[in-house]
Design a protein around this motif. Structure first.
Motif, PDB file in Angstrom:
ATOM      1  N   TRP A  13       0.471  -0.922   0.227  1.00 43.25           N
ATOM      2  CA  TRP A  13      -0.021   0.107  -0.159  1.00 43.25           C
ATOM      3  C   TRP A  13       1.033   1.354  -0.008  1.00 43.25           C
ATOM      4  O   TRP A  13      -0.015   2.205   0.033  1.00 43.25           O
ATOM      5  CB  TRP A  13      -1.544   0.096   1.121  1.00 43.25           C
ATOM      6  N   SER A  14       2.076   1.202   0.514  1.00 44.34           N
ATOM      7  CA  SER A  14       3.216   2.272   0.346  1.00 44.34           C
ATOM      8  C   SER A  14       4.001   2.911  -1.088  1.00 44.34           C
ATOM      9  O   SER A  14       4.088   4.223  -0.858  1.00 44.34           O
ATOM     10  CB  SER A  14       4.324   1.668   0.700  1.00 44.34           C
ATOM     11  N   GLY A  15       3.245   2.758  -2.096  1.00 37.90           N
ATOM     12  CA  GLY A  15       3.655   3.001  -3.335  1.00 37.90           C
ATOM     13  C   GLY A  15       3.760   1.820  -4.800  1.00 37.90           C
ATOM     14  O   GLY A  15       3.495   0.178  -4.401  1.00 37.90           O
ATOM     15  N   PRO A  16       4.268   2.277  -5.536  1.00 37.39           N
ATOM     16  CA  PRO A  16       4.195   1.199  -7.115  1.00 37.39           C
ATOM     17  C   PRO A  16       5.804   0.532  -6.766  1.00 37.39           C
ATOM     18  O   PRO A  16       5.325  -0.726  -7.453  1.00 37.39           O
ATOM     19  CB  PRO A  16       3.961   1.932  -8.420  1.00 37.39           C
ATOM     20  N   GLY A  17       6.371   0.793  -5.597  1.00 36.32           N
ATOM     21  CA  GLY A  17       7.412  -0.871  -5.578  1.00 36.32           C
ATOM     22  C   GLY A  17       7.077  -1.917  -5.810  1.00 36.32           C
ATOM     23  O   GLY A  17       7.570  -2.981  -5.851  1.00 36.32           O
ATOM     24  N   ALA A  18       6.169  -2.875  -5.124  1.00 36.93           N
ATOM     25  CA  ALA A  18       5.016  -4.355  -4.931  1.00 36.93           C
ATOM     26  C   ALA A  18       4.788  -4.122  -5.489  1.00 36.93           C
ATOM     27  O   ALA A  18       5.227  -5.572  -6.576  1.00 36.93           O
ATOM     28  CB  ALA A  18       4.897  -4.132  -3.496  1.00 36.93           C
ATOM     29  N   ILE A  24       8.447  -7.633 -12.360  1.00 35.98           N
ATOM     30  CA  ILE A  24       9.558  -8.074 -12.956  1.00 35.98           C
ATOM     31  C   ILE A  24       9.587  -9.086 -12.641  1.00 35.98           C
ATOM     32  O   ILE A  24      10.642  -9.879 -13.723  1.00 35.98           O
ATOM     33  CB  ILE A  24      10.445  -7.200 -12.097  1.00 35.98           C
ATOM     34  N   ALA A  25       9.007  -9.800 -11.771  1.00 37.26           N
ATOM     35  CA  ALA A  25       9.483 -10.756 -11.440  1.00 37.26           C
ATOM     36  C   ALA A  25       8.525 -12.120 -12.627  1.00 37.26           C
ATOM     37  O   ALA A  25       8.907 -13.437 -13.165  1.00 37.26           O
ATOM     38  CB  ALA A  25       8.659 -11.802  -9.621  1.00 37.26           C
ATOM     39  N   LEU A  26       7.459 -11.327 -12.692  1.00 45.70           N
ATOM     40  CA  LEU A  26       6.415 -12.550 -13.674  1.00 45.70           C
ATOM     41  C   LEU A  26       7.064 -12.052 -15.423  1.00 45.70           C
ATOM     42  O   LEU A  26       6.836 -13.556 -15.591  1.00 45.70           O
ATOM     43  CB  LEU A  26       5.034 -12.100 -13.380  1.00 45.70           C
ATOM     44  N   ARG A 111      24.921 -15.368  -3.856  1.00 48.39           N
ATOM     45  CA  ARG A 111      24.929 -16.425  -5.094  1.00 48.39           C
ATOM     46  C   ARG A 111      24.282 -15.296  -6.526  1.00 48.39           C
ATOM     47  O   ARG A 111      23.821 -16.781  -7.326  1.00 48.39           O
ATOM     48  CB  ARG A 111      23.957 -17.528  -3.988  1.00 48.39           C
ATOM     49  N   TYR A 112      23.876 -14.552  -6.364  1.00 44.41           N
ATOM     50  CA  TYR A 112      22.317 -14.309  -7.698  1.00 44.41           C
ATOM     51  C   TYR A 112      23.725 -12.982  -8.817  1.00 44.41           C
ATOM     52  O   TYR A 112      24.740 -12.188  -7.908  1.00 44.41           O
ATOM     53  CB  TYR A 112      22.025 -13.673  -7.596  1.00 44.41           C
ATOM     54  N   ASP A 113      23.805 -13.375  -9.968  1.00 43.93           N
ATOM     55  CA  ASP A 113      24.563 -12.310 -10.439  1.00 43.93           C
ATOM     56  C   ASP A 113      24.026 -10.952 -10.728  1.00 43.93           C
ATOM     57  O   ASP A 113      25.264 -10.034 -10.585  1.00 43.93           O
ATOM     58  CB  ASP A 113      24.857 -12.578 -12.224  1.00 43.93           C
ATOM     59  N   GLN A 114      22.960 -11.257 -10.774  1.00 47.27           N
ATOM     60  CA  GLN A 114      22.465  -9.072 -10.592  1.00 47.27           C
ATOM     61  C   GLN A 114      21.634  -9.313  -9.368  1.00 47.27           C
ATOM     62  O   GLN A 114      20.506 -10.161  -8.938  1.00 47.27           O
ATOM     63  CB  GLN A 114      21.750  -9.020 -11.846  1.00 47.27           C
ATOM     64  N   VAL A 115      21.444  -8.395  -8.909  1.00 48.53           N
ATOM     65  CA  VAL A 115      20.338  -7.743  -7.024  1.00 48.53           C
ATOM     66  C   VAL A 115      20.157  -6.566  -7.712  1.00 48.53           C
ATOM     67  O   VAL A 115      20.429  -5.072  -8.320  1.00 48.53           O
ATOM     68  CB  VAL A 115      20.737  -7.331  -6.021  1.00 48.53           C
ATOM     69  N   LEU A 116      18.322  -6.720  -8.214  1.00 47.14           N
ATOM     70  CA  LEU A 116      17.351  -5.585  -7.998  1.00 47.14           C
ATOM     71  C   LEU A 116      16.905  -5.230  -6.794  1.00 47.14           C
ATOM     72  O   LEU A 116      15.385  -6.111  -6.485  1.00 47.14           O
ATOM     73  CB  LEU A 116      16.435  -5.636  -9.456  1.00 47.14           C
ATOM     74  N   THR A 117      16.715  -3.854  -6.449  1.00 50.07           N
ATOM     75  CA  THR A 117      16.006  -3.673  -5.384  1.00 50.07           C
ATOM     76  C   THR A 117      15.204  -2.543  -5.250  1.00 50.07           C
ATOM     77  O   THR A 117      14.910  -1.307  -5.828  1.00 50.07           O
ATOM     78  CB  THR A 117      17.058  -2.858  -4.083  1.00 50.07           C
ATOM     79  N   LEU A 118      13.899  -3.079  -5.025  1.00 52.32           N
ATOM     80  CA  LEU A 118      12.705  -1.667  -5.649  1.00 52.32           C
ATOM     81  C   LEU A 118      11.819  -2.019  -3.878  1.00 52.32           C
ATOM     82  O   LEU A 118      11.222  -2.126  -3.389  1.00 52.32           O
ATOM     83  CB  LEU A 118      11.497  -2.465  -6.634  1.00 52.32           C
TER      84      LEU A 118
END
Length: 118
Positions: A13-18, A24-26, A111-118
């Motif tokens: 409920w705090s904005g579009p990030g969630a 992106i995951a889907l 363990r992951y090559d790339q990390v994306l934080t939203l």
């Protein structure tokens, strides 16, 4: 193919990030990208069952969360500390996730090559 970890840190409920993190995951899952989704900080609130987002004029993310496995996104994680700090019981979540302590989170992220934080 490079692997990606998406870290979702915002409450639904705090904005579009969630919603953006889930989208992106889907999308990544639809293209068979090796990815994981980590719910961290207020992002763990996305996992709470029986939310009423319409009261805040927000869209319900439950259908998107439930679709993750249909799109091949099965590496789902939550921070044990984030759950504990917000008084959430992992047994009451609406999605099956691996609950990790801080040490395991560090290992996961590395363990992951790339990390994306939203």
């Amino acid at each position: 193919m490079k692997s990606m970890l998406i870290i979702s840190r915002q409450a639904p409920w705090s904005g579009p990030g969630a919603r953006e993190a889930l989208d992106i995951a889907l999308a990544g899952g639809a293209f068979d990208l090796p990815l994981g989704l980590l719910f961290l900080d207020d992002g763990v609130f996305q996992l709470v069952a029986q939310q009423q987002p319409t009261a805040l004029q927000q869209k319900d993310l439950t259908a998107n969360l439930q679709a993750l496995s249909l799109f091949g996104v099965e590496s789902l994680y939550a921070s044990a500390r984030s759950l504990q700090e917000r008084g959430l019981d992992s047994a009451a979540l609406n999605l099956t996730v691996d609950v990790l302590d801080d040490s395991a989170l560090t290992t996961l992220i590395n363990r992951y090559d790339q990390v994306l934080t939203l």
